[in-house]
Design an enzyme around this catalytic site. Structure first.
Site, PDB file in Angstrom:
ATOM      1  N   GLU A  43      -6.945  -6.945   3.821  1.00  0.00           N
ATOM      2  CA  GLU A  43      -6.338  -5.644   4.942  1.00  0.00           C
ATOM      3  C   GLU A  43      -7.030  -5.954   6.226  1.00  0.00           C
ATOM      4  O   GLU A  43      -8.411  -6.046   6.427  1.00  0.00           O
ATOM      5  CB  GLU A  43      -6.986  -4.528   4.290  1.00  0.00           C
ATOM      6  CG  GLU A  43      -6.367  -3.274   5.015  1.00  0.00           C
ATOM      7  CD  GLU A  43      -7.287  -2.032   4.447  1.00  0.00           C
ATOM      8  OE1 GLU A  43      -8.303  -2.128   3.940  1.00  0.00           O
ATOM      9  OE2 GLU A  43      -6.508  -1.024   4.852  1.00  0.00           O
ATOM     10  N   LYS A 114       1.085   0.669   4.650  1.00  0.00           N
ATOM     11  CA  LYS A 114       0.311   1.444   3.725  1.00  0.00           C
ATOM     12  C   LYS A 114       0.659   2.971   3.556  1.00  0.00           C
ATOM     13  O   LYS A 114       0.684   3.607   4.832  1.00  0.00           O
ATOM     14  CB  LYS A 114      -1.160   1.124   4.172  1.00  0.00           C
ATOM     15  CG  LYS A 114      -2.321   1.739   3.387  1.00  0.00           C
ATOM     16  CD  LYS A 114      -3.683   1.563   3.951  1.00  0.00           C
ATOM     17  CE  LYS A 114      -5.055   1.843   3.341  1.00  0.00           C
ATOM     18  NZ  LYS A 114      -6.308   1.624   3.869  1.00  0.00           N
ATOM     19  N   CYS A 149      -5.610  -1.222  -0.129  1.00  0.00           N
ATOM     20  CA  CYS A 149      -6.922  -0.423  -0.395  1.00  0.00           C
ATOM     21  C   CYS A 149      -6.846   0.701  -0.990  1.00  0.00           C
ATOM     22  O   CYS A 149      -6.844   0.779  -2.090  1.00  0.00           O
ATOM     23  CB  CYS A 149      -7.567  -0.723   1.046  1.00  0.00           C
ATOM     24  SG  CYS A 149      -9.419  -0.441   1.090  1.00  0.00           S
TER      25      CYS A 149
HETATM   26  N1  LIG Z   1     -10.995   1.645   3.353  1.00  0.00           N
HETATM   27  C1  LIG Z   1     -10.212   2.052   2.101  1.00  0.00           C
HETATM   28  O1  LIG Z   1      -8.822   2.029   2.520  1.00  0.00           O
HETATM   29  C2  LIG Z   1     -10.507   2.791   1.015  1.00  0.00           C
HETATM   30  C3  LIG Z   1     -11.781   3.060   0.580  1.00  0.00           C
HETATM   31  O2  LIG Z   1     -12.820   2.876   1.331  1.00  0.00           O
HETATM   32  C4  LIG Z   1     -12.146   3.988  -0.402  1.00  0.00           C
HETATM   33  O3  LIG Z   1     -13.118   4.135  -0.911  1.00  0.00           O
HETATM   34  O4  LIG Z   1     -11.200   4.349  -1.206  1.00  0.00           O
END
Ligand SMILES: NC(=O)CC(=O)C(=O)O
Length: 261
Positions: A43, A114, A149
């Site tokens: 990402e 996202k 993520c």
């Molecule tokens: N950084 C993110 O998108 C997600 C993240 O850090 C989490 O703990 O969930």
């Protein structure tokens, strides 16, 4: 199908263009040295996922500099390429955290914005718009569902992708070291409950004061960890087999026992 995950380091001292060139050369290397059919990047590797203050300055159009370098890398190597995500500047809208998937001839086949923005009342949540579309991609002999993520924390997204045919998930991330235990749990949980491969590719290094977890991971449809990186820059290479998904779903048919849809 052979897949390589490039856990690239995001170092604020390295200019973005230099990281783009380095990523392209790593993509080519995966094909030449390891015979990869699919290569995955993390990402927001051009900027760093937590470098919020640079998002506005570093935002690029969908077909901007990262797109150009990555399209050429995919075509040059002849691989499917999930080029991780960029800060996309939509000329008619806000910024988005957008993933790009290229075919082996360098065509952009899908882009995924996202859906779940991280940061609560700061960061992505205020700087970026939320994607609204579930995205799957057929690459070689597998159907991949895309997530990014923080999306990992929302199982309904992954179940929706399974309903759309996903046998595997590609999840670029910039996960922080301080929540690494959640990363391991969530990637394995999404694999077990959906009886699907999870290929989750994180960044290494520290940017904006946030140490990255690294620990990119590939989990099979039974929840076994096939490969896991350490914290530093590293590449993982794994074999994926659609028959493994089919066999898991046949022998332990939990997906068929769903009652709430
Ligand atoms: N950084 C993110 O998108 C997600 C993240 O850090 C989490 O703990 O969930």
């Amino acid at each position: 199908m052979r897949a390589s995950l490039i856990q690239i380091a995001v170092d604020p001292d390295e200019p973005v263009n230099s990281r783009r060139r380095r990523a392209a050369s790593l993509v080519r290397e995966q094909r030449e040295r390891h015979g990869a059919d699919l290569v995955v990047l993390p990402e927001l590797w051009p900027t760093g996922a937590f470098a919020y203050t640079s998002f506005v300055d570093e935002a690029e159009p969908l077909e901007g500099p990262t797109y150009e370098v990555m399209a050429e890398a995919a075509a040059g190597a002849g691989v499917w390429l999930h080029a991780g995500s960029i800060v996309e500047r939509d000329p008619e809208g806000p910024l988005y955290n957008t993933s790009l998937v290229f075919s082996p001839d360098g065509e952009l086949v899908r882009a995924y914005r996202k859906i779940h923005r991280f940061g609560f009342d700061t960061g992505e949540a205020v700087l970026m718009g939320a994607g609204e579309e579930l995205v799957t991609v057929r690459a070689a002999d597998l159907t991949f569902g895309l997530g990014t993520c923080y999306d990992l924390r929302f199982p309904e997204l992954f179940r929706g992708l399974v309903d759309a045919g996903a046998q595997a998930f590609l999840v670029p991330a910039g996960w922080p070291a301080r929540r690494r235990d959640h990363w391991t749990l969530l990637t394995r949980a999404r694999a077990v409950e959906n009886q699907a491969y999870v290929l989750a590719c994180g960044t290494a290094g520290t940017h904006a004061g946030m140490e990255q977890a690294g620990h990119s991971i590939v989990v099979d449809p039974w929840g076994e960890v096939l490969a896991e990186a350490g914290p530093a820059e590293e590449v993982l290479t794994v074999e994926l087999d659609p028959a493994r998904v089919a066999k898991t779903r046949e022998q332990f048919p939990a997906l068929k026992d769903r009652r709430l849809r």
